[in-house]
Write a protein that holds these residues in place. Structure first.
Motif, PDB file in Angstrom:
ATOM      1  N   SER A 149      74.674 -12.889 -34.291  1.00 56.19           N
ATOM      2  CA  SER A 149      75.318 -12.158 -33.205  1.00 56.19           C
ATOM      3  C   SER A 149      76.821 -12.223 -33.431  1.00 56.19           C
ATOM      4  O   SER A 149      77.353 -13.260 -33.845  1.00 56.19           O
ATOM      5  CB  SER A 149      74.955 -12.765 -31.851  1.00 56.19           C
ATOM      6  OG  SER A 149      75.404 -14.101 -31.750  1.00 56.19           O
ATOM      7  N   LEU A 150      77.512 -11.123 -33.204  1.00 56.49           N
ATOM      8  CA  LEU A 150      78.943 -11.039 -33.485  1.00 56.49           C
ATOM      9  C   LEU A 150      79.744 -11.224 -32.206  1.00 56.49           C
ATOM     10  O   LEU A 150      79.423 -10.633 -31.167  1.00 56.49           O
ATOM     11  CB  LEU A 150      79.279  -9.696 -34.125  1.00 56.49           C
ATOM     12  CG  LEU A 150      78.555  -9.367 -35.432  1.00 56.49           C
ATOM     13  CD1 LEU A 150      79.051  -8.046 -35.996  1.00 56.49           C
ATOM     14  CD2 LEU A 150      78.736 -10.491 -36.447  1.00 56.49           C
ATOM     15  N   ALA A 151      80.768 -12.020 -32.264  1.00 59.31           N
ATOM     16  CA  ALA A 151      81.659 -12.249 -31.133  1.00 59.31           C
ATOM     17  C   ALA A 151      82.954 -11.478 -31.364  1.00 59.31           C
ATOM     18  O   ALA A 151      83.465 -11.416 -32.488  1.00 59.31           O
ATOM     19  CB  ALA A 151      81.953 -13.734 -30.979  1.00 59.31           C
ATOM     20  N   ALA A 152      83.484 -10.916 -30.281  1.00 56.83           N
ATOM     21  CA  ALA A 152      84.712 -10.134 -30.383  1.00 56.83           C
ATOM     22  C   ALA A 152      85.955 -11.012 -30.424  1.00 56.83           C
ATOM     23  O   ALA A 152      87.036 -10.549 -30.790  1.00 56.83           O
ATOM     24  CB  ALA A 152      84.801  -9.158 -29.210  1.00 56.83           C
ATOM     25  N   SER A 153      85.809 -12.273 -30.045  1.00 57.70           N
ATOM     26  CA  SER A 153      86.945 -13.193 -29.996  1.00 57.70           C
ATOM     27  C   SER A 153      86.426 -14.611 -30.176  1.00 57.70           C
ATOM     28  O   SER A 153      85.224 -14.875 -30.023  1.00 57.70           O
ATOM     29  CB  SER A 153      87.671 -13.077 -28.656  1.00 57.70           C
ATOM     30  OG  SER A 153      86.825 -13.549 -27.613  1.00 57.70           O
ATOM     31  N   PRO A 154      87.325 -15.571 -30.454  1.00 55.31           N
ATOM     32  CA  PRO A 154      86.867 -16.964 -30.494  1.00 55.31           C
ATOM     33  C   PRO A 154      86.225 -17.402 -29.179  1.00 55.31           C
ATOM     34  O   PRO A 154      85.249 -18.152 -29.183  1.00 55.31           O
ATOM     35  CB  PRO A 154      88.161 -17.737 -30.780  1.00 55.31           C
ATOM     36  CG  PRO A 154      89.000 -16.770 -31.562  1.00 55.31           C
ATOM     37  CD  PRO A 154      88.708 -15.428 -30.943  1.00 55.31           C
ATOM     38  N   ALA A 155      86.741 -16.911 -28.052  1.00 59.04           N
ATOM     39  CA  ALA A 155      86.141 -17.259 -26.764  1.00 59.04           C
ATOM     40  C   ALA A 155      84.681 -16.839 -26.705  1.00 59.04           C
ATOM     41  O   ALA A 155      83.832 -17.556 -26.169  1.00 59.04           O
ATOM     42  CB  ALA A 155      86.934 -16.605 -25.622  1.00 59.04           C
ATOM     43  N   GLY A 156      84.390 -15.673 -27.253  1.00 59.45           N
ATOM     44  CA  GLY A 156      83.012 -15.186 -27.263  1.00 59.45           C
ATOM     45  C   GLY A 156      82.102 -15.966 -28.179  1.00 59.45           C
ATOM     46  O   GLY A 156      80.882 -15.835 -28.103  1.00 59.45           O
ATOM     47  N   ALA A 157      82.695 -16.777 -29.057  1.00 63.55           N
ATOM     48  CA  ALA A 157      81.908 -17.598 -29.983  1.00 63.55           C
ATOM     49  C   ALA A 157      81.904 -19.067 -29.578  1.00 63.55           C
ATOM     50  O   ALA A 157      81.534 -19.930 -30.373  1.00 63.55           O
ATOM     51  CB  ALA A 157      82.459 -17.452 -31.398  1.00 63.55           C
ATOM     52  N   ALA A 158      82.303 -19.356 -28.349  1.00 58.03           N
ATOM     53  CA  ALA A 158      82.401 -20.744 -27.889  1.00 58.03           C
ATOM     54  C   ALA A 158      81.007 -21.286 -27.608  1.00 58.03           C
ATOM     55  O   ALA A 158      80.462 -21.115 -26.521  1.00 58.03           O
ATOM     56  CB  ALA A 158      83.281 -20.822 -26.654  1.00 58.03           C
ATOM     57  N   ARG A 159      80.412 -21.927 -28.575  1.00 53.32           N
ATOM     58  CA  ARG A 159      79.085 -22.514 -28.459  1.00 53.32           C
ATOM     59  C   ARG A 159      79.188 -24.042 -28.381  1.00 53.32           C
ATOM     60  O   ARG A 159      80.272 -24.608 -28.466  1.00 53.32           O
ATOM     61  CB  ARG A 159      78.216 -22.100 -29.647  1.00 53.32           C
ATOM     62  CG  ARG A 159      78.021 -20.599 -29.793  1.00 53.32           C
ATOM     63  CD  ARG A 159      77.266 -20.005 -28.603  1.00 53.32           C
ATOM     64  NE  ARG A 159      76.839 -18.636 -28.834  1.00 53.32           N
ATOM     65  CZ  ARG A 159      77.545 -17.551 -28.515  1.00 53.32           C
ATOM     66  NH1 ARG A 159      78.755 -17.695 -27.956  1.00 53.32           N
ATOM     67  NH2 ARG A 159      77.079 -16.336 -28.748  1.00 53.32           N
ATOM     68  N   ASP A 160      78.050 -24.700 -28.244  1.00 51.16           N
ATOM     69  CA  ASP A 160      78.050 -26.170 -28.165  1.00 51.16           C
ATOM     70  C   ASP A 160      78.648 -26.798 -29.416  1.00 51.16           C
ATOM     71  O   ASP A 160      79.390 -27.781 -29.347  1.00 51.16           O
ATOM     72  CB  ASP A 160      76.623 -26.682 -27.966  1.00 51.16           C
ATOM     73  CG  ASP A 160      75.998 -26.197 -26.671  1.00 51.16           C
ATOM     74  OD1 ASP A 160      76.717 -26.113 -25.659  1.00 51.16           O
ATOM     75  OD2 ASP A 160      74.792 -25.887 -26.678  1.00 51.16           O
ATOM     76  N   ILE A 161      78.275 -26.260 -30.574  1.00 54.85           N
ATOM     77  CA  ILE A 161      78.830 -26.712 -31.854  1.00 54.85           C
ATOM     78  C   ILE A 161      79.494 -25.506 -32.514  1.00 54.85           C
ATOM     79  O   ILE A 161      78.843 -24.486 -32.759  1.00 54.85           O
ATOM     80  CB  ILE A 161      77.745 -27.275 -32.787  1.00 54.85           C
ATOM     81  CG1 ILE A 161      77.029 -28.464 -32.128  1.00 54.85           C
ATOM     82  CG2 ILE A 161      78.347 -27.697 -34.123  1.00 54.85           C
ATOM     83  CD1 ILE A 161      75.832 -28.990 -32.923  1.00 54.85           C
ATOM     84  N   VAL A 162      80.781 -25.625 -32.783  1.00 55.68           N
ATOM     85  CA  VAL A 162      81.528 -24.542 -33.429  1.00 55.68           C
ATOM     86  C   VAL A 162      81.983 -25.030 -34.797  1.00 55.68           C
ATOM     87  O   VAL A 162      82.731 -26.009 -34.907  1.00 55.68           O
ATOM     88  CB  VAL A 162      82.737 -24.102 -32.589  1.00 55.68           C
ATOM     89  CG1 VAL A 162      83.574 -23.075 -33.350  1.00 55.68           C
ATOM     90  CG2 VAL A 162      82.280 -23.516 -31.258  1.00 55.68           C
TER      91      VAL A 162
END
Length: 302
Positions: A58-71
């Motif tokens: 899944s693609l995130a538009a920003s780092p915020a959108g990719a904020a998962r438990d483990i980054v």
């Protein structure tokens, strides 16, 4: 220190959602191995097309959108990681909006051991973010084949949460202590890499000047004590004089600068590392900084 192999890990379950930021030459194959392991993965890259080329994520538009438990971050240096944190589009805002407690930020790039230790303390104290520095060894080939060596530093509990994930793209995973310890091991690794690359280039320069067949010389080296992963992965470059792509001389010098910083902080004198630093400074001054580090051959030839 704890060293685990994939077989010893027995593929335990991965707890928590996962994202990877930075789908360059190392990040992209790591992402593909994670997806091949059946783990859902969010991706973000400054150039979206590179992330879009990785099927199944899944693609995130920003780092915020990719904020998962483990980054996982696979970026050139620590300033690029720090830049992902702040602002409405940053990781901190994303974790806050998602209600994520105690997220883990993994730094796979080669960074300063001194700086990443300070950064880890800042993240823990100010934002409750746990930093695991986990630099990689094995190059793009090792990343593609899922056989990287991963040397980690950080709180033991956070490291153990990451181990099942690391096992999807690494065959040796080692924990050495608190944040910064992994990067110190990588500094040790890079002394050997830089020295071996330069030694092999010098050997080929001598062989060429003596009118010898370089492939034949390399075959003999590969059969004895002079054999190395550098020779296996990089030897053909020296035969073909093909220095495009690969691990750049600029990055090699960056690593050597970190080594000098760490040695200074530890009160250790490293004469060989200092010599290597000077040679790579000369290579970059000649305009060859973007070449693969085996391009040091050109500097040696003059």
């Amino acid at each position: 220190m704890t060293i685990l192999t994939v077989e010893q890990q027995q593929r335990p379950a991965i707890h928590g959602s996962v994202a990877l930021l930075g789908t360059g030459p190392m990040g992209a194959p790591i992402a593909r191995n994670i997806l091949a392991g059946g783990v859902p993965l969010a991706l973000w890259n400054r150039t979206p097309d590179k992330a879009r080329a990785i099927a199944g994520a899944s693609l995130a538009a920003s780092p915020a959108g990719a904020a998962r438990d483990i980054v996982l971050t696979v970026l050139p240096d620590l300033p690029q990681v720090e830049a992902l944190l702040a602002g409405d589009d940053g990781l901190l805002a994303g974790w806050q909006r998602a209600g994520t407690e105690q997220p883990i930020l993994v730094i796979h790039g080669t960074v300063s051991p001194v700086a990443v230790a300070a950064f880890g303390e800042k993240c823990r104290t100010n934002w409750g973010v746990t930093v695991v520095d986990a630099p990689l060894s094995g190059g793009t080939i090792g990343a593609a084949e899922g056989r990287l060596s991963i040397m980690a530093g950080g709180p033991r509990e956070a490291y153990e949460r990451c181990v099942p994930l690391f096992g999807l793209y690494g065959t040796k995973v080692a924990w050495f202590g608190e944040t910064g310890a992994g990067s110190t091991v990588k500094a040790c690794n890079q002394i050997v890499v830089a020295a071996t690359v330069t030694a092999l280039a010098e050997a080929m320069a001598l062989a060429a000047a003596s009118g010898l067949d370089l492939a034949g010389v390399q075959s003999v080296l590969a059969g004895g004590l002079a054999n190395s992963e550098v020779l296996v992965q990089k030897g053909q470059r020296l035969i073909d004089q093909d220095f495009d792509g690969g691990g750049s001389a600029k990055n090699q010098l960056k690593d050597l600068n970190f080594i000098a910083e760490t040695a200074g902080a530890s009160g250790v004198k490293l004469p060989l590392a200092g010599c290597l630093r000077g040679v790579f400074e000369k290579m970059i001054a000649a305009g060859d900084g973007d070449l693969d580090h085996t391009g040091i051959y050109r500097t040696i030839q003059g």
